[in-house]
Design an enzyme around this catalytic site. Structure first.
Site, PDB file in Angstrom:
ATOM      1  CB  SER A  15      -0.869  -0.041   1.270  1.00 12.96           C
ATOM      2  OG  SER A  15      -1.578   1.145   1.459  1.00 12.96           O
ATOM      3  CB  SER A 141       7.372  10.450  10.115  1.00 13.97           C
ATOM      4  OG  SER A 141       6.350  11.414  10.084  1.00 13.97           O
ATOM      5  CE1 TYR A 154       3.660   6.836  12.209  1.00 13.12           C
ATOM      6  CE2 TYR A 154       3.698   9.238  12.252  1.00 13.12           C
ATOM      7  CZ  TYR A 154       3.832   8.049  11.556  1.00 13.12           C
ATOM      8  OH  TYR A 154       4.137   8.070  10.215  1.00 13.12           O
ATOM      9  CE  LYS A 158       6.924   6.285  11.396  1.00 11.21           C
ATOM     10  NZ  LYS A 158       7.338   5.341  10.359  1.00 11.21           N
ATOM     11  CB  THR A 189      -0.699   6.786   1.836  1.00 10.94           C
ATOM     12  OG1 THR A 189      -0.659   7.024   3.255  1.00 10.94           O
ATOM     13  CG2 THR A 189       0.553   7.328   1.170  1.00 10.94           C
TER      14      THR A 189
END
Ligand code: NAP
Length: 264
Positions: A15, A141, A154, A158, A189
């Site tokens: 994906s 990120s 998150y 990261k 996305t």
């Protein structure tokens, strides 16, 4: 440098950025190993690359499963005998504030977004050292450079990735191991759908930020170009969030104040 004939393993290839990167790097004529859990989606991406069947290997596994990780490294090695580029791209996002995020959810984020990437890299590194070098990339990120609302776990994972892979680069530079950290801003996305809410269930909704983000194929072309040039860091995105990278370095106080004013 082109990746013609190189063996490239991309995780999270079913994906989004990983799928687009598979399509972009296929132009060089490499041998591709595509991983993720969704087999049908991996098959579709394999077809989209346009590479001959013998040059594409679909290697589905859950990246958090230690036994599966070890088995896939063996399978990849048996099929192609070497690995030139590993792109640690699999990842999962978060949509929940600090006090709403259960500790188990935080641990899942760290497991998928940090420990699994590190473990796969450690499993592949001896092969690269034995063959005299290799290239490891990781999709971090802008959240690996800056903390923001609703993403504490998150952001933590990261940030940890950035530190670990920078250290890996420093440790193995003399062994001809190249390390690239990829730093995307908002990319268009479906990442928000699988993002974890506080109790660990899927957010299951689209994100306006991602919808306004950079086109995923344009993003993949930029990443592919940076990888060919063996860049240590590739920042890619088109929104205001990209300014956070230089603001954090030169005007951190201003950036902290700006982020505090964001909704969420
Ligand atoms: N989109 C953005 O704005 C953005 C910005 C910065 C960084 N990133 C990073 O870019 C990477 C790719 O994200 P994306 O935007 O392309 O999202 P995506 O479309 O949701 O793709 C995520 C990929 O990770 C794989 N994955 C997730 N959990 C997995 C697991 N347990 N085992 C194996 N594979 C797993 C998924 O495969 P299966 O579902 O088949 O398992 C999928 O291929 C992530 O690391 C993300 O943090 C994205």
């Amino acid at each position: 440098m082109s990746f013609k004939g190189s063996v490239i393993w991309i995780t999270g290839a079913s994906s989004g950025i990983g799928a687009a990167l598979a399509r972009a790097l296929a132009a060089d004529g490499p041998k591709l190993v595509l991983s993720g859990r969704q087999v049908d989606a991996l098959r579709r991406v394999a077809q989209q690359t346009g590479l001959p069947g013998e040059d594409v290997m679909i290697l589905p596994f859950d990246i958090t499963d230690a036994d599966a990780r070890a088995a896939t490294v063996d399978q990849m090695q048996t099929r192609f005998g070497r690995i030139d580029l590993l792109v640690n791209n699999a990842g999962i996002s978060q949509r929940a504030r600090v006090l709403d995020t259960e500790m188990d959810t935080l641990r899942t984020l760290m497991e998928v977004d940090f420990f699994a990437q590190v473990a796969l890299t450690r499993a592949v590194l001896p092969l690269m050292l034995a063959q005299g070098g290799g290239h490891v990339a990781v999709t971090a990120s802008v959240s690996g450079k800056l903390g923001s609302q609703g993403r504490a776990g998150y952001c933590a994972a990261k940030h940890a990735l950035m530190g670990w892979f920078d250290a890996l680069r420093a440790e193995h530079a003399r062994d001809r191991i190249r390390v690239t950290t990829i730093v995307p801003g908002y990319i268009d996305t479906p990442i928000a759908y699988a993002a974890l809410t506080g109790d660990g269930s899927a957010h299951a909704k689209p994100s306006k930020g991602n919808a306004r983000g950079m086109d995923v194929d344009a993003c993949a072309q930029r990443i592919a170009q940076g990888l060919r040039r063996r860049r240590r860091e590739i920042a890619v995105g088109k929104g205001l969030e990209m300014h956070a990278l230089w603001l954090k370095r030169w005007f951190p106080g201003l950036l902290f104040r700006l982020v505090e004013r964001l909704p969420g």
